[in-house]
Motif scaffolding. Structure first.
Motif, short mmCIF file in Angstrom:
data_model
loop_
_atom_site.label_atom_id
_atom_site.label_comp_id
_atom_site.label_asym_id
_atom_site.label_seq_id
_atom_site.Cartn_x
_atom_site.Cartn_y
_atom_site.Cartn_z
N ALA A 1 0.65 -1.09 0.12
CA ALA A 1 -0.44 -0.01 -0.16
C ALA A 1 1.07 1.26 -0.18
O ALA A 1 0.19 2.06 0.91
N LEU A 2 1.97 0.99 -0.97
CA LEU A 2 2.79 2.55 -1.05
C LEU A 2 1.96 3.32 -2.46
O LEU A 2 1.18 3.42 -2.85
N PRO A 3 2.65 4.32 -1.68
CA PRO A 3 2.31 5.50 -2.92
C PRO A 3 2.52 5.16 -4.32
O PRO A 3 3.14 5.27 -4.67
N GLY A 4 1.03 4.83 -4.91
CA GLY A 4 1.09 4.80 -6.35
C GLY A 4 1.35 3.14 -6.71
O GLY A 4 1.82 2.98 -8.07
N GLN A 5 1.71 2.23 -5.65
CA GLN A 5 1.16 0.57 -5.85
C GLN A 5 0.19 0.54 -6.49
O GLN A 5 -1.20 0.58 -5.85
N THR A 6 0.64 -0.57 -6.97
CA THR A 6 -1.20 -1.27 -7.39
C THR A 6 -0.76 -3.14 -6.87
O THR A 6 0.69 -2.88 -6.49
N ALA A 7 -1.35 -3.65 -7.21
CA ALA A 7 -1.76 -4.99 -6.68
C ALA A 7 -0.93 -5.12 -7.04
O ALA A 7 0.07 -6.53 -6.72
N ALA A 8 -0.80 -5.54 -8.32
CA ALA A 8 0.77 -5.90 -9.49
C ALA A 8 1.98 -5.85 -8.58
O ALA A 8 2.65 -6.86 -8.74
N MET A 9 1.89 -4.95 -8.28
CA MET A 9 3.38 -4.34 -7.90
C MET A 9 3.79 -4.56 -6.75
O MET A 9 4.71 -4.92 -5.87
N ALA A 10 3.04 -4.95 -5.74
CA ALA A 10 3.09 -6.14 -4.44
C ALA A 10 3.39 -6.91 -5.10
O ALA A 10 4.42 -7.24 -4.01
N LEU A 11 2.38 -7.34 -5.27
CA LEU A 11 3.12 -8.98 -5.62
C LEU A 11 4.44 -8.97 -6.44
O LEU A 11 4.96 -10.04 -6.19
N HIS A 12 4.75 -8.27 -7.27
CA HIS A 12 5.70 -8.12 -8.09
C HIS A 12 7.14 -8.01 -6.45
O HIS A 12 8.39 -8.80 -7.31
N ASP A 13 6.56 -7.21 -5.84
CA ASP A 13 7.56 -6.94 -4.78
C ASP A 13 8.10 -8.40 -3.95
O ASP A 13 9.20 -9.00 -3.53
N LEU A 14 6.59 -9.16 -3.81
CA LEU A 14 7.05 -10.63 -3.04
C LEU A 14 7.61 -11.26 -3.87
O LEU A 14 8.57 -12.26 -3.43
N GLU A 15 7.68 -11.56 -5.23
CA GLU A 15 8.18 -12.55 -5.91
C GLU A 15 9.67 -12.22 -5.48
O GLU A 15 10.51 -13.28 -5.82
N ARG A 16 10.11 -11.34 -6.08
CA ARG A 16 11.67 -10.81 -5.88
C ARG A 16 11.94 -10.95 -4.45
O ARG A 16 13.58 -11.66 -4.52
N ALA A 17 11.29 -11.21 -3.73
CA ALA A 17 11.47 -11.07 -2.06
C ALA A 17 11.76 -12.80 -2.23
O ALA A 17 13.38 -13.67 -1.92
N ILE A 18 10.55 -13.61 -2.61
CA ILE A 18 10.30 -15.20 -2.39
C ILE A 18 11.40 -15.77 -3.16
O ILE A 18 12.72 -16.42 -2.99
N ALA A 19 12.12 -14.95 -4.00
CA ALA A 19 13.15 -15.42 -5.22
C ALA A 19 14.57 -15.63 -4.57
O ALA A 19 15.17 -16.05 -4.80
N LEU A 20 14.92 -14.39 -3.32
CA LEU A 20 15.86 -14.87 -2.82
C LEU A 20 15.55 -16.05 -1.59
O LEU A 20 17.31 -16.25 -0.75
N GLY A 21 15.07 -16.55 -1.32
CA GLY A 21 14.94 -17.44 -0.10
C GLY A 21 14.88 -17.50 1.24
O GLY A 21 15.42 -17.87 1.38
N PRO A 22 14.83 -16.23 2.04
CA PRO A 22 15.02 -15.72 3.11
C PRO A 22 13.72 -16.81 4.02
O PRO A 22 13.03 -17.47 3.46
#
Length: 398
Positions: free
Chosen positions: A181-202
């Motif tokens: 829920a960042l300024p200018g963020q869409t649901a697709a952008m939020a999911l894209h952030d998550l995909e990049r985080a998941i790809a790092l395997g934390p």
């Protein structure tokens, strides 16, 4: 004369039982204050007094030690500010000094909050050697535009590089902080952030909504294009589903972990555990078994003022005993954030009160479909987790 915060003599209240103890260490400086941040953080101006500050931390700890004699510390958390501004040698010196003063549990979790923009090649190995075994990265987004609007000093490439450097150094217990829920963020952008985080395997992900906290730049001048509540809820639901698919179980309102990798330090907070708080502006909460009291103590906020007074009562910004009638609200404010809920036995031990003290609001919350009670266990429902503030408000003292 009655003792502040104590249960009246002659009552049938259960005894307060000191819960697990953690140590919180506040390192207050950052490179630049973010416009959404309401923590006690201060922009670094010139060289920082690392060695003198660690000296003051140890003096502060010495002053608080009588509150924790004989107790075992189960986790340590370096928060800020940006703790990764501190050289590993000073983190090492503090941990050695603290472990000489307190009993550290074998293999205890030691977390260092880290800004990807302050990570330098080769330093993660030194933090690991110093005793840090968990890194929490304040990434917030992998979108460079969102990062700029949030006032962050790093970009997405630096964030990914910092995480990989930590992994290459031997850290396998990593948390990534992400906002939605960042300024200018869409649901697709939020999911894209998550995909990049998941790809790092934390091992762990903290995923929370941007809120406009009082006394911040964003509160005074709200950013444009903030998603409304309906769009924020859409993002949350979509991201929760993706996290579950990726094997991250939600165990708290904004915390997700792979099996067995929950944050021990934060779990202790949410279970109404105890913690010593040292450093500028740090807060602590201690259960005093001998006097059957719950004490909250906080330190002077400004680093220079706290540092000058560290080791004396003048470094204490304030303290108060939590009145028995206030404890149910405090307990629920924490415990009802957890998916696991709480046991009635834990409530009695942490609060020193009988179950009857919460019988009426508990019954109302169950009737509204916010909580489920099964024998001795109380668990928030999905509806209760969504309306957490309303559920907790039922337990305010009358």
């Amino acid at each position: 004369m009655s003792t502040p915060g104590a249960v009246a003599a002659g009552t049938d209240a259960p005894a307060l039982v000191p819960p697990p103890l953690s140590l919180y260490v506040h390192l207050p400086w950052c490179v630049r204050k973010c416009p959404y941040c309401d923590f006690n953080s201060h922009q670094a101006r010139g060289p920082l007094p690392f060695e003198a500050y660690v000296d003051a931390l140890l003096a502060d700890l010495d002053h608080d030690l009588p509150l924790a004699w004989g107790r075992t510390v189960h986790s340590v958390f370096f928060g800020g500010g940006t703790p990764s501004l501190f050289p590993p040698a000073q983190i090492d010196r503090f941990l050695q000094g603290a472990s000489a003063r307190l009993r550290f549990a074998p293999g205890l979790e030691v977390t260092l909050e880290t800004n990807p923009g302050t990570a330098e090649h080769g330093r993660f190995e030194d933090y690991l050697a110093a005793g840090v075994n968990r890194i929490s990265f304040g990434i917030q987004s992998f979108d460079d535009g969102c990062l700029r609007r949030l006032g962050r000093i790093h970009d997405a490439a630096q964030a990914e590089t910092a995480v990989r450097l930590a992994q290459d150094a031997g850290f396998d217990n990593l948390n990534l902080d992400l906002m939605y829920a960042l300024p200018g963020q869409t649901a697709a952008m939020a999911l894209h952030d998550l995909e990049r985080a998941i790809a790092l395997g934390p091992a762990h992900l903290s995923h929370y909504q941007l809120t406009l906290e009082p006394n911040t730049v964003f509160a005074a001048r709200p950013p444009q294009d903030l998603p409304d509540e309906d769009h924020a809820w859409e993002m949350q639901e979509a991201c929760q589903a993706r996290l579950a698919d990726a094997g991250y179980a939600q165990y708290e309102v904004s915390a997700y972990a792979r099996p067995g990798r929950q944050c021990a330090h934060n779990l202790n907070y949410w279970r109404y555990g105890d913690y010593l708080g040292i450093g500028a502006g740090a807060h602590g909460k201690l259960t005093l078994g001998a006097t059957q009291q719950v004490l909250r103590r906080w330190k002077a906020r400004h680093p220079a003022a706290w540092q000058a007074a560290a080791g004396s009562a003048a470094a204490i910004g304030g303290e108060e005993y939590v009145a028995p009638q206030q404890r149910p609200f405090e307990f629920m404010l924490n415990a009802l954030r957890l998916v696991e809920g709480f046991s009635l036995a834990a409530f009695q031990a942490r609060c020193g009160l009988p179950v009857e003290a919460i019988a009426a609001p508990l019954e109302e919350a169950v009737a509204r479909g916010w909580l489920e009670r099964s024998g001795e266990r109380v668990v928030p429902t999905a509806l209760g987790r969504r309306f957490n503030n309303d559920v907790v408000a039922l337990f305010l003292p009358g």
